[in-house]
Design a protein around this motif. Structure first.
Motif, PDB file in Angstrom:
ATOM      1  N   ARG A  81       0.814  -1.212   0.000  1.00  0.00           N
ATOM      2  CA  ARG A  81       0.000   0.000   0.000  1.00  0.00           C
ATOM      3  C   ARG A  81       0.851   1.268   0.000  1.00  0.00           C
ATOM      4  NH1 ARG A  81      -5.454  -0.754   1.274  1.00  0.00           N
ATOM      5  NH2 ARG A  81      -5.602   1.320   2.193  1.00  0.00           N
ATOM      6  N   LYS A  82       2.094   1.181   0.502  1.00  0.00           N
ATOM      7  CA  LYS A  82       2.993   2.330   0.460  1.00  0.00           C
ATOM      8  C   LYS A  82       3.535   2.561  -0.951  1.00  0.00           C
ATOM      9  CE  LYS A  82       4.515   1.539   5.235  1.00  0.00           C
ATOM     10  NZ  LYS A  82       5.689   1.259   6.104  1.00  0.00           N
ATOM     11  N   CYS A  83       3.667   1.489  -1.703  1.00  0.00           N
ATOM     12  CA  CYS A  83       4.257   1.587  -3.045  1.00  0.00           C
ATOM     13  C   CYS A  83       3.211   1.721  -4.150  1.00  0.00           C
ATOM     14  CB  CYS A  83       5.123   0.363  -3.315  1.00  0.00           C
ATOM     15  SG  CYS A  83       6.451   0.130  -2.123  1.00  0.00           S
ATOM     16  N   PHE A  84       1.998   1.219  -3.915  1.00  0.00           N
ATOM     17  CA  PHE A  84       0.937   1.279  -4.917  1.00  0.00           C
ATOM     18  C   PHE A  84      -0.214   2.095  -4.336  1.00  0.00           C
ATOM     19  CE2 PHE A  84       3.359  -2.442  -6.030  1.00  0.00           C
ATOM     20  CZ  PHE A  84       3.387  -2.425  -7.410  1.00  0.00           C
ATOM     21  N   SER A  85      -0.352   3.306  -4.806  1.00  0.00           N
ATOM     22  CA  SER A  85      -1.419   4.176  -4.323  1.00  0.00           C
ATOM     23  C   SER A  85      -2.765   3.722  -4.889  1.00  0.00           C
ATOM     24  CB  SER A  85      -1.127   5.616  -4.729  1.00  0.00           C
ATOM     25  OG  SER A  85      -1.009   5.721  -6.147  1.00  0.00           O
ATOM     26  N   LYS A  86      -3.815   4.396  -4.525  1.00  0.00           N
ATOM     27  CA  LYS A  86      -5.155   4.026  -4.967  1.00  0.00           C
ATOM     28  C   LYS A  86      -5.255   4.138  -6.486  1.00  0.00           C
ATOM     29  CE  LYS A  86      -9.995   4.872  -3.735  1.00  0.00           C
ATOM     30  NZ  LYS A  86     -10.143   3.595  -3.021  1.00  0.00           N
ATOM     31  N   GLY A  87      -5.748   3.092  -7.120  1.00  0.00           N
ATOM     32  CA  GLY A  87      -5.880   3.057  -8.573  1.00  0.00           C
ATOM     33  C   GLY A  87      -4.659   2.536  -9.302  1.00  0.00           C
ATOM     34  N   ALA A  88      -3.575   2.193  -8.579  1.00  0.00           N
ATOM     35  CA  ALA A  88      -2.362   1.664  -9.203  1.00  0.00           C
ATOM     36  C   ALA A  88      -2.363   0.144  -9.078  1.00  0.00           C
ATOM     37  CB  ALA A  88      -1.115   2.243  -8.544  1.00  0.00           C
ATOM     38  N   PRO A  89      -2.311  -0.595 -10.199  1.00  0.00           N
ATOM     39  CA  PRO A  89      -2.428  -2.050 -10.134  1.00  0.00           C
ATOM     40  C   PRO A  89      -1.078  -2.757 -10.162  1.00  0.00           C
ATOM     41  CG  PRO A  89      -2.745  -1.351 -12.382  1.00  0.00           C
ATOM     42  CD  PRO A  89      -2.421  -0.099 -11.587  1.00  0.00           C
ATOM     43  N   MET A  90      -1.071  -3.949  -9.643  1.00  0.00           N
ATOM     44  CA  MET A  90      -0.002  -4.914  -9.861  1.00  0.00           C
ATOM     45  C   MET A  90      -0.536  -5.922 -10.881  1.00  0.00           C
ATOM     46  SD  MET A  90       1.238  -5.618  -5.943  1.00  0.00           S
ATOM     47  CE  MET A  90       2.519  -6.758  -6.489  1.00  0.00           C
ATOM     48  N   ARG A  91       0.202  -6.133 -11.958  1.00  0.00           N
ATOM     49  CA  ARG A  91      -0.269  -7.001 -13.040  1.00  0.00           C
ATOM     50  C   ARG A  91       0.588  -8.266 -13.107  1.00  0.00           C
ATOM     51  NH1 ARG A  91      -0.450  -1.760 -15.298  1.00  0.00           N
ATOM     52  NH2 ARG A  91      -2.569  -1.097 -15.830  1.00  0.00           N
ATOM     53  N   SER A  92      -0.069  -9.392 -13.250  1.00  0.00           N
ATOM     54  CA  SER A  92       0.645 -10.647 -13.425  1.00  0.00           C
ATOM     55  C   SER A  92       1.123 -10.772 -14.868  1.00  0.00           C
ATOM     56  CB  SER A  92      -0.271 -11.828 -13.077  1.00  0.00           C
ATOM     57  OG  SER A  92      -1.284 -11.973 -14.071  1.00  0.00           O
ATOM     58  N   LYS A  93       1.939 -11.757 -15.132  1.00  0.00           N
ATOM     59  CA  LYS A  93       2.299 -12.059 -16.513  1.00  0.00           C
ATOM     60  C   LYS A  93       1.089 -12.684 -17.203  1.00  0.00           C
ATOM     61  CE  LYS A  93       4.303 -15.725 -17.750  1.00  0.00           C
ATOM     62  NZ  LYS A  93       5.242 -16.812 -18.089  1.00  0.00           N
ATOM     63  N   GLU A  94       1.028 -12.549 -18.522  1.00  0.00           N
ATOM     64  CA  GLU A  94      -0.081 -13.152 -19.263  1.00  0.00           C
ATOM     65  C   GLU A  94       0.045 -14.676 -19.227  1.00  0.00           C
ATOM     66  OE1 GLU A  94      -0.477 -11.627 -23.164  1.00  0.00           O
ATOM     67  OE2 GLU A  94      -1.110  -9.621 -22.512  1.00  0.00           O
ATOM     68  N   PHE A  95      -1.081 -15.354 -19.164  1.00  0.00           N
ATOM     69  CA  PHE A  95      -1.081 -16.807 -19.079  1.00  0.00           C
ATOM     70  C   PHE A  95      -2.216 -17.363 -19.925  1.00  0.00           C
ATOM     71  CE2 PHE A  95      -3.497 -15.016 -15.560  1.00  0.00           C
ATOM     72  CZ  PHE A  95      -4.706 -15.683 -15.636  1.00  0.00           C
ATOM     73  N   ASP A  96      -2.111 -18.659 -20.221  1.00  0.00           N
ATOM     74  CA  ASP A  96      -3.118 -19.393 -20.970  1.00  0.00           C
ATOM     75  C   ASP A  96      -3.682 -20.482 -20.073  1.00  0.00           C
ATOM     76  OD1 ASP A  96      -2.223 -17.821 -23.057  1.00  0.00           O
ATOM     77  OD2 ASP A  96      -0.920 -19.387 -23.870  1.00  0.00           O
ATOM     78  N   ALA A  97      -4.994 -20.631 -20.067  1.00  0.00           N
ATOM     79  CA  ALA A  97      -5.639 -21.644 -19.241  1.00  0.00           C
ATOM     80  C   ALA A  97      -6.989 -21.989 -19.844  1.00  0.00           C
ATOM     81  CB  ALA A  97      -5.806 -21.166 -17.793  1.00  0.00           C
ATOM     82  N   ALA A  98      -7.356 -23.271 -19.717  1.00  0.00           N
ATOM     83  CA  ALA A  98      -8.665 -23.764 -20.189  1.00  0.00           C
ATOM     84  C   ALA A  98      -8.898 -23.441 -21.659  1.00  0.00           C
ATOM     85  CB  ALA A  98      -9.787 -23.184 -19.332  1.00  0.00           C
TER      86      ALA A  98
END
Length: 287
Positions: A81-98
Motif C-alpha cells: 500500500r505504500k508503493c501502490f497508491s489508490k488506482g495503481a495495479p499490480m499485473r501478473s504475466k499473461e497466461f493461458d488456461a482452459a
C-alpha cells in the motif's frame, strides 16, 4: 583458426527396391520349366528427427487446455500500500488456461478508484468473445464471477476484501483463479473483391465499380470438463523486486547513467521526474 562444417538431418526418407530372383531348377514334377513372373520387394523407411519437438509442442498445448487453476503468490504484502497508491495495479504475466489465451490478473493493493477505504480490488482480463464462470480468491476470500467479454476488458470486484486481512503470517498474499467453465467465440471478417472482368459488358461506362463482398467466419470453442486428476495448476511469478531498475536509486554504477539521462532535453542528474505508481522502490524498513 578452425572452420566447423556440420550437417543436421531433420527428416529423411530411404527407399530400397529388391528384385526377386528366379530360383534355380524351377521346374514342375515332370521336369518342365515353370513360368516365372517378375516381382519386386520394396522397403521404405521414414525418419523424422523433429518428432520430439512436435510432441513437446502438442504436450504444452494440452497442458494449457487442462490448466484450471492459476496461483499468484505476492510477497512483502505489508509494503504494497505504500508503493501502490489508490488506482495503481499490480499485473501478473499473461497466461493461458482452459484453452483461453492471453489472460491476466490485475491486483490493486490500495483498491480501485471506486473501492471503499481499506479494500483491495482484483480483476481479470481476457480476450473479446470469452465467457468465463470462475472463482477469484484473495487470501481467504472467494468470489464467484460469471462474465462474457464482449470486448477486451476487465471483470472482477472493486471491494473484494479488506487488505489488512488478506495476507498471511509469512507476509504474503495468495491470489487464485479457479476456472469452472470457459467458452470463446472467435470471429474473422474478410472481403471478396469481384473479378476484374465481371460485369464489364453489361454496365455502362459511367456505372460505379463493383464493391467487395464481405463475409464473417465464427468459430466457437468450449472447454470440456476434466476429472480432478487431470487438472493442472499453474504458478505465476510474483514479479516483486527489492528495487526497480528504472528508478534513480537503482541505476547502474561504474559511470553508466540511466536511459532517461542520455536523452536530449532532460537533466543529467536528479531529473527522472515522479515515479510511476506501478514501479515501486522497496527499501529496508519500508521507506
Amino acid at each position: 583458426d578452425n572452420l566447423l562444417i556440420g550437417l543436421e538431418i531433420m527428416e529423411c526418407i530411404a527407399e530400397k527396391v529388391k528384385r526377386c530372383v528366379k530360383p534355380e531348377n524351377y521346374v514342375d514334377e515332370e521336369g518342365n520349366e515353370k513360368p516365372w513372373l517378375d516381382s519386386f520387394f520394396r522397403v521404405q523407411r521414414h525418419v523424422n528427427n523433429r518428432v520430439l519437438d512436435m510432441v513437446k509442442t502438442q504436450l504444452d498445448y494440452m497442458k494449457k487446455r487442462m490448466t484450471r487453476r492459476i496461483e499468484w503468490r505476492l510477497e512483502q504484502a505489508s509494503m504494497m500500500r505504500k508503493c501502490f497508491s489508490k488506482g495503481a495495479p499490480m499485473r501478473s504475466k499473461e497466461f493461458d488456461a482452459a484453452g483461453i489465451e492471453g489472460m491476466q490478473l490485475h491486483f490493486y493493493p490500495s483498491g480501485y478508484d471506486s473501492a471503499g477505504e481499506g479494500f483491495c480490488s482484483l480483476f481479470l482480463s481476457a480476450p473479446a468473445g470469452t465467457t468465463l464462470r470462475c472463482t477469484l480468491q484473495v487470501g481467504p476470500e472467494r468470489k464467484e464471477v460469471n462474465h462474457t467479454f464482449d470486448k477486451t476488458g476487465l471483470c472482477g470486484k472493486a471491494n473484494f476484501f479488506r487488505f489488512d486481512q488478506a495476507f498471511d503470517a509469512e507476509d504474503c498474499i495468495l491470489v487464485v483463479l479457479d476456472i469452472h467453465e470457459a467458452h470463446i467465440d472467435m470471429v474473422a471478417k474478410t472481403s471478396h473483391p469481384p473479378h476484374a472482368a465481371v460485369g464489364l459488358r453489361s454496365f455502362p461506362k459511367e456505372a460505379q465499380p463493383l464493391v467487395p463482398l464481405g463475409s464473417t467466419i465464427k468459430l466457437s470453442r468450449t472447454t470440456e470438463n476434466l476429472p480432478d486428476v487431470l487438472r493442472e495448476v499453474q504458478v505465476l511469478p510474483s514479479l516483486w523486486a527489492a528495487k526497480n531498475r528504472h528508478d534513480a536509486e537503482a541505476k547502474i554504477s561504474d559511470g553508466l547513467k540511466p536511459l532517461k539521462d542520455t536523452r536530449k532535453g532532460r537533466p543529467k542528474s536528479g531529473g527522472l521526474g515522479p515515479r510511476s505508481p506501478s514501479s515501486p522502490v522497496l527499501l529496508a524498513g519500508g521507506r
